[in-house]
Design an enzyme around this catalytic site. Structure first.
Site, mmCIF file in Angstrom:
data_model
loop_
_atom_site.group_PDB
_atom_site.id
_atom_site.type_symbol
_atom_site.label_atom_id
_atom_site.label_comp_id
_atom_site.label_asym_id
_atom_site.label_seq_id
_atom_site.Cartn_x
_atom_site.Cartn_y
_atom_site.Cartn_z
ATOM 1 N N ARG A 154 0.870 -1.175 0.000
ATOM 2 C CA ARG A 154 0.000 0.000 0.000
ATOM 3 C C ARG A 154 0.909 1.228 0.000
ATOM 4 N NH1 ARG A 154 -2.187 -3.549 3.895
ATOM 5 N NH2 ARG A 154 -4.281 -4.320 3.349
ATOM 6 N N LYS A 178 -2.296 -2.888 7.807
ATOM 7 C CA LYS A 178 -3.509 -2.510 8.526
ATOM 8 C C LYS A 178 -3.678 -3.358 9.781
ATOM 9 C CE LYS A 178 -6.302 -0.657 4.727
ATOM 10 N NZ LYS A 178 -7.567 -0.787 3.982
ATOM 11 N N HIS A 250 -1.788 3.068 -6.382
ATOM 12 C CA HIS A 250 -2.699 1.937 -6.214
ATOM 13 C C HIS A 250 -2.800 1.117 -7.494
ATOM 14 C CE1 HIS A 250 -5.294 0.067 -3.325
ATOM 15 N NE2 HIS A 250 -6.294 -0.024 -4.191
ATOM 16 N N ARG A 253 -0.003 -1.243 -7.484
ATOM 17 C CA ARG A 253 -0.298 -2.348 -6.553
ATOM 18 C C ARG A 253 -1.202 -3.376 -7.245
ATOM 19 N NH1 ARG A 253 -1.245 -3.948 -1.017
ATOM 20 N NH2 ARG A 253 -3.452 -4.237 -0.499
ATOM 21 N N HIS A 276 -4.388 -8.633 2.565
ATOM 22 C CA HIS A 276 -5.855 -8.647 2.688
ATOM 23 C C HIS A 276 -6.248 -9.609 3.811
ATOM 24 C CE1 HIS A 276 -6.508 -7.315 -1.776
ATOM 25 N NE2 HIS A 276 -6.244 -6.306 -0.976
ATOM 26 N N TYR A 285 -9.737 -9.977 -8.297
ATOM 27 C CA TYR A 285 -8.806 -10.381 -9.356
ATOM 28 C C TYR A 285 -9.189 -11.709 -10.008
ATOM 29 C CZ TYR A 285 -5.905 -6.830 -7.140
ATOM 30 O OH TYR A 285 -5.442 -5.657 -6.634
#
Length: 305
Positions: A154, A178, A250, A253, A276, A285
């Site tokens: 990110r 995150k 992004h 990424r 994720h 994807y």
């Protein structure tokens, strides 16, 4: 005023008195309910489920987006809930209506060739820099995009990388993402080389000597702002002959993830590399996997034409 019009006005009055609805909210409800009243056969407050379902279906034909359809269904549900509470209806005809499905937009990405153009241009600008300052900026940009495409970080993770990442020779490093969750990400040889070159330029700036960040800056955070990187990336894209409007950190990424899948990577592995928490997030994807599987069958199945 028609019967349905009076019912709509009563509903809006309740929204003000009991829920403190704003004028914008009231106008939105009014437009949505009046449109339904003008479209369904008979009075809106007497409409049955099939009529309301036909109305919602008609919105697609009229070009309404799924989000707009969902808002109209929400308005109808609130309206008929009010009618039921007031004793006007003994049932709720919206109870079995489905919320329109919002199609998840496919991520914008770059082809492998276009990523190659971008990386080549960044490396070229290092060699063509006409001043020490220009070379400093070019080395930083080259390191940033090589690391981004090699790792799929990110942008917030990228610009805040610790300088220790570049001082080690390992092909992997841990990054905190995150929720303060750590994950292991790989580094290509080219990314390592670009970081080492940047480290040399960084060391020549005494003002950054004490910084713990790989990409330090005179900012409140102490590291390069992601907005600055995004702006500079668009400039690089334009100089590489690409559409700058389509380029962002992004997008790179997404390119990292898409190209891994195109070349045989497992979806679960890509999930871990992207950080994720849920596989459903990575499933945007799956269109890449579908193309790969179709090609696999077409190329290798004995009955394929």
């Amino acid at each position: 005023m028609t019967g349905s019009g009076a019912r709509i006005e009563a509903f809006l009055e309740m929204m003000v008195a009991e829920r403190g609805a704003s004028e914008n909210t009231l106008q939105s409800y009014r437009r949505d309910l009046e449109d339904a009243a003008d479209t369904v056969d008979g009075p809106l407050h007497e409409a049955a489920t099939p009529q309301l379902r036909d109305y919602l279906t008609s919105l697609t034909a009229r070009g309404f987006a799924a989000s707009s359809q969902a808002r109209r269904l929400s308005a109808l549900r609130q309206f008929f809930k009010f009618l039921h509470a007031e004793g006007v209806r003994t049932d709720d005809p919206t109870g079995t209506l489905d919320m329109p499905r919002k199609d998840r937009a496919l991520p914008v990405t770059l082809s492998e060739d276009n990523v190659g153009l971008l990386l080549d241009r960044a490396e070229q600008e290092v060699g063509e820099a006409a001043s020490d300052e220009a070379r400093f900026d070019a080395l930083r940009m080259h390191a940033l995009i090589e690391v981004l495409y090699a790792t799929g970080l990110r942008v917030s993770e990228l610009v805040s990388l610790p300088v220790t990442v570049a001082r080690r020779d390992e092909r992997f490093f841990f990054v905190k993402g995150k929720g303060n969750k750590e994950r292991l990400v790989p580094l290509t040889a080219k990314a390592q080389t670009a970081m080492k070159a940047w480290l040399g330029a960084r060391a020549a700036k005494p003002v950054y000597a004490g910084s713990r960040f790989l990409f330090p800056a005179s900012s409140e955070s102490g590291h390069l702002a992601r907005q600055v990187f995004a702006r500079d990336l668009k400039g690089l894209a334009a100089r590489a002959g690409l559409n700058a409007a389509d380029l962002s950190p992004h997008v790179l990424r997404h390119a990292f993830a898409s190209h891994l899948l195109q070349n045989g990577a497992d979806l679960r592995a890509v999930q871990q590399l992207l950080g994720h928490a849920d596989i459903s997030t990575t499933q945007i994807y799956t269109h890449v996997l579908e193309k790969r599987l179709i090609a696999l069958v077409n190329d290798h199945h004995p009955l394929a034409d």
